[in-house]
Design an enzyme around this catalytic site. Structure first.
Site, PDB file in Angstrom:
ATOM      1  N   ASP A 159      55.453  61.271  38.608  1.00  0.00           N
ATOM      2  CA  ASP A 159      56.508  62.285  38.648  1.00  0.00           C
ATOM      3  C   ASP A 159      57.809  61.588  39.021  1.00  0.00           C
ATOM      4  O   ASP A 159      57.799  60.582  39.737  1.00  0.00           O
ATOM      5  CB  ASP A 159      56.188  63.362  39.685  1.00  0.00           C
TER       6      ASP A 159
ATOM      7  N   ASP B  23      55.321  68.132  32.722  1.00  0.00           N
ATOM      8  CA  ASP B  23      55.411  69.340  33.542  1.00  0.00           C
ATOM      9  C   ASP B  23      56.469  70.293  32.994  1.00  0.00           C
ATOM     10  O   ASP B  23      56.260  71.509  32.957  1.00  0.00           O
ATOM     11  CB  ASP B  23      55.767  68.988  34.990  1.00  0.00           C
TER      12      ASP B  23
END
Length: 158
Positions: A112, A132
Site C-alpha cells: 500500500d 484498492d
C-alpha cells in the site's frame, strides 16, 4: 465483450507497476510528500484485508479471492451483457481483486502507498493502492447500477 477485460488488465498492470516502483524506490515506512499535508506516498505493507484486518490469513484470502473472481466472471458473462456500467464495475472489481492477490502470492503481503488526509474531518484515511481504489470505484459503480436498475424496474411496473 473482450474490450471490458482490457479494463481489468489495465488495473492489474497499473497496480503492479506502481507497487513495483514503491518497493524498488522506498523503504517500508518511508514517505514522500506530494501535497502537504493532504497527500503523500507512504511505503506500507499489509498482511491482512482492508484496514489491516485478519492479518496473516493467506489461505482465507486465497479461497475468498478465487470465489470472488469466479463469481465476477460468471456474472459478467451471464448477467451483464449489454449493461456497460455493470460490465465496467465488474472489471474494476476483477482487476482490483487480482492485483492484490498477486501481491499476496508473491510477496506474502499487499503493498500500500497512497496516504490521504481528509481535511474537512481531519481524518487520516487508511493507506491504499491502485487495486484498492479500483475495488472501491467498482463497488460504488455497482451500487449505482443496482439503484438505477431498481428504479427502472419500479417504473416498468407502474
Amino acid at each position: 465483450m473482450f474490450k471490458y477485460y482490457l479494463i481489468a488488465i489495465f488495473v492489474i498492470i497499473l497496480d503492479q507497476l506502481t507497487k513495483w516502483r514503491i518497493v524498488e524506490k522506498l523503504d517500508v515506512g518511508e514517505e514522500v510528500t506530494v501535497w502537504e499535508p493532504y497527500l503523500s506516498i507512504y511505503s506500507h505493507r499489509n498482511g491482512g484485508a482492508a484496514w489491516g484486518l485478519l492479518q496473516g490469513q493467506f489461505w482465507l484470502f486465497a479461497i475468498i479471492t478465487v470465489a470472488v473472481v469466479i463469481g465476477i466472471i460468471f456474472y459478467f458473462h451471464k448477467e451483464a451483457k449489454g449493461q456497460p456500467v455493470f460490465q465496467v464495475s465488474l472489471m474494476l472489481l476483477l482487476g482490483g481483486a487480482i492485483g492484490n492477490f498477486i501481491d499476496r502470492i508473491f510477496r506474502g503481503e499487499v503493498v500500500d502507498f497512497v496516504s490521504v488526509l481528509i481535511p474537512v474531518i481531519n481524518y487520516d484515511f487508511p493507506i491504499f493502492n491502485i487495486a484498492d481504489a479500483a475495488l472501491t470505484i467498482g463497488v460504488i459503480m455497482l451500487i449505482i447500477y443496482v439503484l438505477f436498475e431498481d428504479q427502472k424496474g419500479k417504473k416498468k411496473v407502474k
